[in-house]
Design an enzyme around this catalytic site. Sequence first.
Site, mmCIF file in Angstrom:
data_model
loop_
_atom_site.group_PDB
_atom_site.id
_atom_site.type_symbol
_atom_site.label_atom_id
_atom_site.label_comp_id
_atom_site.label_asym_id
_atom_site.label_seq_id
_atom_site.Cartn_x
_atom_site.Cartn_y
_atom_site.Cartn_z
ATOM 1 N N CYS A 109 0.902 -1.148 0.000
ATOM 2 C CA CYS A 109 0.000 0.000 0.000
ATOM 3 C C CYS A 109 0.933 1.188 0.000
ATOM 4 O O CYS A 109 1.584 1.466 1.005
ATOM 5 C CB CYS A 109 -0.907 0.031 1.232
ATOM 6 S SG CYS A 109 -1.890 1.561 1.276
ATOM 7 N N CYS A 112 -0.362 4.093 2.536
ATOM 8 C CA CYS A 112 -0.369 3.880 3.991
ATOM 9 C C CYS A 112 -0.139 2.403 4.253
ATOM 10 O O CYS A 112 0.959 1.917 4.039
ATOM 11 C CB CYS A 112 -1.631 4.402 4.645
ATOM 12 S SG CYS A 112 -3.165 3.939 3.850
ATOM 13 N N SER A 113 -1.129 1.685 4.699
ATOM 14 C CA SER A 113 -0.867 0.295 5.099
ATOM 15 C C SER A 113 -2.091 -0.583 4.903
ATOM 16 O O SER A 113 -2.305 -1.517 5.663
ATOM 17 C CB SER A 113 -0.429 0.265 6.562
ATOM 18 O OG SER A 113 -1.406 0.921 7.358
ATOM 19 N N CYS A 114 -2.892 -0.316 3.884
ATOM 20 C CA CYS A 114 -4.070 -1.137 3.627
ATOM 21 C C CYS A 114 -3.643 -2.591 3.431
ATOM 22 O O CYS A 114 -2.657 -2.868 2.751
ATOM 23 C CB CYS A 114 -4.811 -0.628 2.394
ATOM 24 S SG CYS A 114 -5.432 1.054 2.620
HETATM 25 FE FE FE Z 1 -3.444 2.131 3.029
#
Ligand code: FE
Length: 207
Positions: A109, A112-114
């Site tokens: 991602c 961010c950190s999906c």
């Molecule tokens: Fe994300």
Amino acid sequence: MHDEPGHGHHEHHDASSPEVRVEALEDLLVERGLADPERIDATIRRFEHDIGPMIGARLVAEAWADAGLRQRLLTDADAVVADMDIRGAEIEHIEVKANGPGVHNVVVCTLCSCYPWALLGLPPNWYKSPEYRARVVREPRAVLVEMGLELDPGTEVRIWDSSSETRFLVLPERPAGTEGWPAERLAELVTRDSMIGVAHAADPGGQ
Ligand code: FE
């Protein structure tokens, strides 16, 4: 909590100490009567013990063992996930990308950190790091080598950028020497990292 529906991608990876900020936030929510500490603890326990990469691993192993399921997983993973009654956060829409001869898929991602929590549990710290997010797109092979995965020079590397709308799961290649193995045994070879695409499935010789 950054990936709730409708949330864009911003301002959630700049805190100098997330642990301290989360604790402060929890205290504040509890103090104001907006959160129940028991429920917070129960949720954390659920993520530690009931939700984890074993859910995704089971899915991959069953797809290895069943060509029909594999095909459905690649064309309509949401339906398979619903049929298997897999529930939880962050898998509203999931796409599965199969590795094969000459093709290797990697998930990131960039913003961010999906991450497909309900299939893989909590994301590892490196997945959330700015270094991984930026570099795996620019120089995937170098990043993979650093993580211990050397790909054939002729292999095409495909990077899948997750978002709050779409999460990805890599279907790693089934290791040779596992013919006839039941899904439960196959699942033990399916590591979290192999489903992110930064590793192959484990070597059956190590079992
Ligand atoms: Fe994300």
